[in-house]
Motif scaffolding. Structure first.
Motif, short mmCIF file in Angstrom:
data_model
loop_
_atom_site.label_atom_id
_atom_site.label_comp_id
_atom_site.label_asym_id
_atom_site.label_seq_id
_atom_site.Cartn_x
_atom_site.Cartn_y
_atom_site.Cartn_z
N ALA A 86 0.84 -1.23 0.03
CA ALA A 86 0.01 0.00 0.03
C ALA A 86 0.84 1.19 -0.12
O ALA A 86 2.00 1.37 0.73
CB ALA A 86 -0.94 -0.03 1.42
N PRO A 87 0.38 2.16 -0.76
CA PRO A 87 1.28 3.37 -0.72
C PRO A 87 1.29 4.11 0.57
O PRO A 87 0.19 3.81 1.34
CB PRO A 87 0.55 4.34 -1.76
CG PRO A 87 -0.74 3.88 -1.92
CD PRO A 87 -0.70 2.42 -1.47
N ALA A 88 2.14 5.12 0.84
CA ALA A 88 2.14 5.91 2.30
C ALA A 88 1.09 6.98 2.28
O ALA A 88 0.65 7.63 1.00
CB ALA A 88 3.55 6.60 2.37
N TRP A 89 0.56 7.20 3.22
CA TRP A 89 -0.51 7.94 3.30
C TRP A 89 0.01 9.35 3.27
O TRP A 89 1.07 9.71 3.61
CB TRP A 89 -1.04 8.08 4.91
CG TRP A 89 -2.12 9.11 5.27
CD1 TRP A 89 -3.39 9.16 4.83
CD2 TRP A 89 -1.89 10.47 5.83
NE1 TRP A 89 -3.94 10.18 5.44
CE2 TRP A 89 -3.30 11.20 5.85
CE3 TRP A 89 -0.90 11.11 6.06
CZ2 TRP A 89 -3.29 12.39 6.29
CZ3 TRP A 89 -0.98 12.37 6.60
CH2 TRP A 89 -2.10 13.02 6.82
N ALA A 90 -0.89 10.34 2.50
CA ALA A 90 -0.18 11.60 2.26
C ALA A 90 -1.24 12.63 2.51
O ALA A 90 -2.54 12.61 1.83
CB ALA A 90 0.22 11.70 0.79
N SER A 91 -1.01 13.57 3.13
CA SER A 91 -1.97 15.01 3.39
C SER A 91 -2.26 15.59 1.75
O SER A 91 -1.37 15.55 1.00
CB SER A 91 -1.33 15.90 4.12
OG SER A 91 -2.40 17.10 4.30
N GLY A 92 -3.37 16.08 1.68
CA GLY A 92 -3.82 16.46 0.21
C GLY A 92 -4.32 15.53 -0.69
O GLY A 92 -4.84 15.77 -1.80
N THR A 93 -4.24 13.85 -0.43
CA THR A 93 -4.71 13.03 -1.38
C THR A 93 -6.23 12.74 -1.05
O THR A 93 -6.74 12.86 0.07
CB THR A 93 -3.81 11.80 -0.93
OG1 THR A 93 -2.66 12.12 -1.22
CG2 THR A 93 -4.19 10.84 -2.15
N ALA A 94 -7.03 12.51 -2.25
CA ALA A 94 -8.02 12.39 -2.15
C ALA A 94 -8.41 10.57 -2.02
O ALA A 94 -7.86 9.91 -3.05
CB ALA A 94 -9.36 12.56 -3.49
N LEU A 100 -6.11 1.45 0.44
CA LEU A 100 -5.11 1.08 1.32
C LEU A 100 -3.90 2.04 1.49
O LEU A 100 -3.76 2.56 0.38
CB LEU A 100 -4.69 -0.29 1.06
CG LEU A 100 -5.80 -1.52 1.28
CD1 LEU A 100 -4.90 -2.94 0.91
CD2 LEU A 100 -6.58 -1.51 2.49
N VAL A 101 -3.63 2.22 2.53
CA VAL A 101 -2.29 3.12 2.55
C VAL A 101 -1.42 2.54 3.71
O VAL A 101 -2.08 1.95 4.74
CB VAL A 101 -2.71 4.50 3.14
CG1 VAL A 101 -3.49 5.27 2.11
CG2 VAL A 101 -3.45 4.81 4.46
N THR A 102 -0.32 2.97 3.89
CA THR A 102 0.73 2.59 4.91
C THR A 102 1.11 3.75 5.80
O THR A 102 1.27 5.04 5.34
CB THR A 102 1.97 1.99 4.40
OG1 THR A 102 1.55 0.73 3.72
CG2 THR A 102 2.99 1.59 5.65
N TYR A 103 1.05 3.80 7.22
CA TYR A 103 1.20 4.73 7.91
C TYR A 103 2.04 4.40 9.22
O TYR A 103 1.44 3.34 9.96
CB TYR A 103 0.08 5.57 8.47
CG TYR A 103 0.28 6.90 9.21
CD1 TYR A 103 0.67 7.99 8.69
CD2 TYR A 103 0.22 6.78 10.62
CE1 TYR A 103 1.11 9.25 9.59
CE2 TYR A 103 0.51 8.07 11.53
CZ TYR A 103 0.86 8.92 10.87
OH TYR A 103 1.28 10.02 11.61
N ASN A 104 3.31 4.81 9.50
CA ASN A 104 3.95 4.15 10.61
C ASN A 104 4.25 2.67 10.78
O ASN A 104 4.03 2.06 11.67
CB ASN A 104 3.42 4.72 12.05
CG ASN A 104 3.68 6.21 12.16
OD1 ASN A 104 4.58 6.90 11.40
ND2 ASN A 104 3.09 6.86 12.94
N GLY A 105 4.17 2.13 9.36
CA GLY A 105 4.43 0.64 9.27
C GLY A 105 3.43 -0.38 9.34
O GLY A 105 3.25 -1.23 9.51
N VAL A 106 1.88 0.39 9.52
CA VAL A 106 0.78 -0.22 9.53
C VAL A 106 -0.03 0.07 8.34
O VAL A 106 0.03 1.10 7.87
CB VAL A 106 0.20 0.09 10.78
CG1 VAL A 106 -1.28 -0.64 11.05
CG2 VAL A 106 0.86 -0.13 12.15
N VAL A 107 -0.92 -0.79 7.91
CA VAL A 107 -1.75 -0.84 6.70
C VAL A 107 -3.02 -0.49 7.18
O VAL A 107 -3.50 -1.35 8.07
CB VAL A 107 -1.60 -2.01 5.75
CG1 VAL A 107 -2.56 -1.80 4.75
CG2 VAL A 107 -0.09 -2.20 5.28
#
Length: 448
Positions: free
Chosen positions: A402-410, A416-423
């Motif tokens: 999963a791609p990394a979470w990013a502010s400004g993304t719709a 699915l996103v990855t944030y701090n190593g968690v999906v």
């Protein structure tokens, strides 16, 4: 132009937050925060009448009337208008017509409201609202057609498992009205919402002088050297049974709520005969005749407890994901008391809870894998019940990337996103903003 952009951004956030009311409740349940807690047992709430089979077409609330939980701080926050009766996760409760739900008879003036709690949370306050005169009986209730008529401030204290309040219903109400009771929790930010469908005698109404029927089939469900466990069949009343008084001979030895049909008489003497009766009472102070007389002898002082609890029943899953399964079951009974439950995956013990806890979340599982769970009850003497029904579930497929979470993304639902190593999986479409990171917004994201 700058002011328009700021107003546009605030308006966008406001619309997003309104649209998240339902998703927030779902996110909390999925995350394992919400569970069983409490309901109005007298006068009988809409959900409690579902449990008793007197309301039909209720959905899953018939199994857990104590779980009508949503965000608190009502009316500023909480469920959306039209969803107050179902608290967001039990939509059948929001169906509304003049004849959809069974009514309970009530009078204007002083009324006693009794809550039966399965988890005694530290409490901020209790609030009671009633529909206004002339409300539309064919539409679900909204904030604009109810008004507050009673409020009790608990200041964060932890209540007993039976809570009663005396509140005055306004004298200008008569006929069919809905009472919305809100239990605000002080340490979670959530609240519990119960509705009563009331048939109100207006203008003060006629005094309730009808006593409940006498309880029936008083019996002993077990004895020890110093105690007798009693059980009986429910009494009925024209308004609602609010409690039962238990007598040993002519001496009152205990009282329980109107939804409780058992009592454990303690402090007795071994090898001694005792006589018991039970009487029902209502909110107006009317008392029934006595039940049948039960004479029972306590056990000898050296009699060991060799009776195992009954097997737990109704084991089912509340939520399943790639790494965990949330389980719930119905209580066992025992001749003395159930002190705990052991949860098994196959033949492996994976967890234990107290005798008053009826749920458990199994973690550390593998995605796309079948697991079979059972639950056993135990008592203080070490007796263990037979296993509950076996429940086989398949965990969700694990996320591979999963791609990394990013502010400004719709983001769309199920992204699915990855944030701090968690999906994480998106549960509500939105455009990400700083401060809305997945780990801090369960209304928007859930662990995949």
């Amino acid at each position: 132009m700058t002011e328009q952009r700021l107003l546009g951004r605030k308006g966008f956030r406001f619309r997003i937050l309104l649209g998240l009311a339902f998703a927030l409740v779902v996110g909390l349940v999925t995350a394992g925060i919400a569970s069983a807690h409490g309901y109005l047992s007298a006068p009988q709430s809409r959900a409690f009448l579902c449990k008793q089979g007197q309301n039909t077409g209720c959905g899953n609330v018939q199994y857990e009337p104590q779980s009508l939980e949503a965000k608190g701080n009502f009316p500023a926050e909480g469920p959306a208008d039209g969803q107050l009766s179902g608290a967001g996760v039990f939509p059948e409760m929001n169906e509304q017509s003049p004849t959809r739900w069974k009514k309970v008879n009530m009078n204007t003036g002083s009324n006693t409201f009794t809550w039966t709690l399965t988890a005694a949370h530290a409490t901020k306050e209790w609030k009671y609202y009633i529909t206004k005169p002339g409300w539309d009986q064919s539409q679900p209730i909204t904030r604009s057609n109810i008004e507050l008529f009673c409020k009790i401030d608990d200041g964060g204290k932890r209540p007993d498992f039976t809570v009663t309040h005396s509140c005055n219903i306004p004298s200008d109400r008569s006929g069919y009205h809905i009472i919305l009771a809100v239990w605000e929790i002080s340490d979670t930010g959530n609240a519990f919402y119960n509705t009563i469908d009331a048939n109100i005698s207006g203008g003060g109404g006629a005094t309730d002088t009808t006593a409940p029927t006498a309880p029936t089939s008083l019996r002993s469900s077990g004895t020890t050297a110093t105690s007798v466990s009693l059980a009986w069949n429910a009494a009925t009343d024209n308004v609602g049974v609010t409690g039962y008084d238990v007598y040993r001979g002519s001496t009152l030895v205990g009282s329980v709520s109107g939804s409780t049909l058992s009592y454990n008489a303690t402090g007795l003497t071994a090898n001694t005969s005792y006589t018991f009766t039970v009487k029902a009472k209502d909110a107006a102070g009317n008392v029934s005749g006595a039940s049948n007389v039960l004479t029972v002898q306590t056990a000898g002082a050296s009699t060991p407890d060799t009776t195992a609890p009954t097997a737990p029943s109704g084991l089912h899953s509340m939520a399943v994901n790639a790494n965990s399964v949330s389980l719930m079951w119905s209580a066992s009974t025992d001749n003395v008391a159930v002190t705990g439950y052991d949860i098994y995956s196959g033949n492996t013990l994976v967890g234990s809870v107290s005798g008053t806890t009826l749920e458990y979340t199994v973690t550390g599982l593998t995605g796309s894998t079948n697991y079979t769970f059972t639950v056993k009850a135990k008592d203080a003497a070490g007796n263990v019940s037979a296993a509950s029904n076996a429940l086989t579930v398949t965990t969700s497929a694990p996320s591979t990337s999963a791609p990394a979470w990013a502010s400004g993304t719709a983001y769309k639902a199920n992204d699915l996103v990855t944030y701090n190593g968690v999906v994480y999986k998106c549960v509500q479409p939105h455009t990400a903003l700083t401060g809305w990171e997945p780990a801090t917004t369960p209304a928007l994201w859930t662990v995949n």
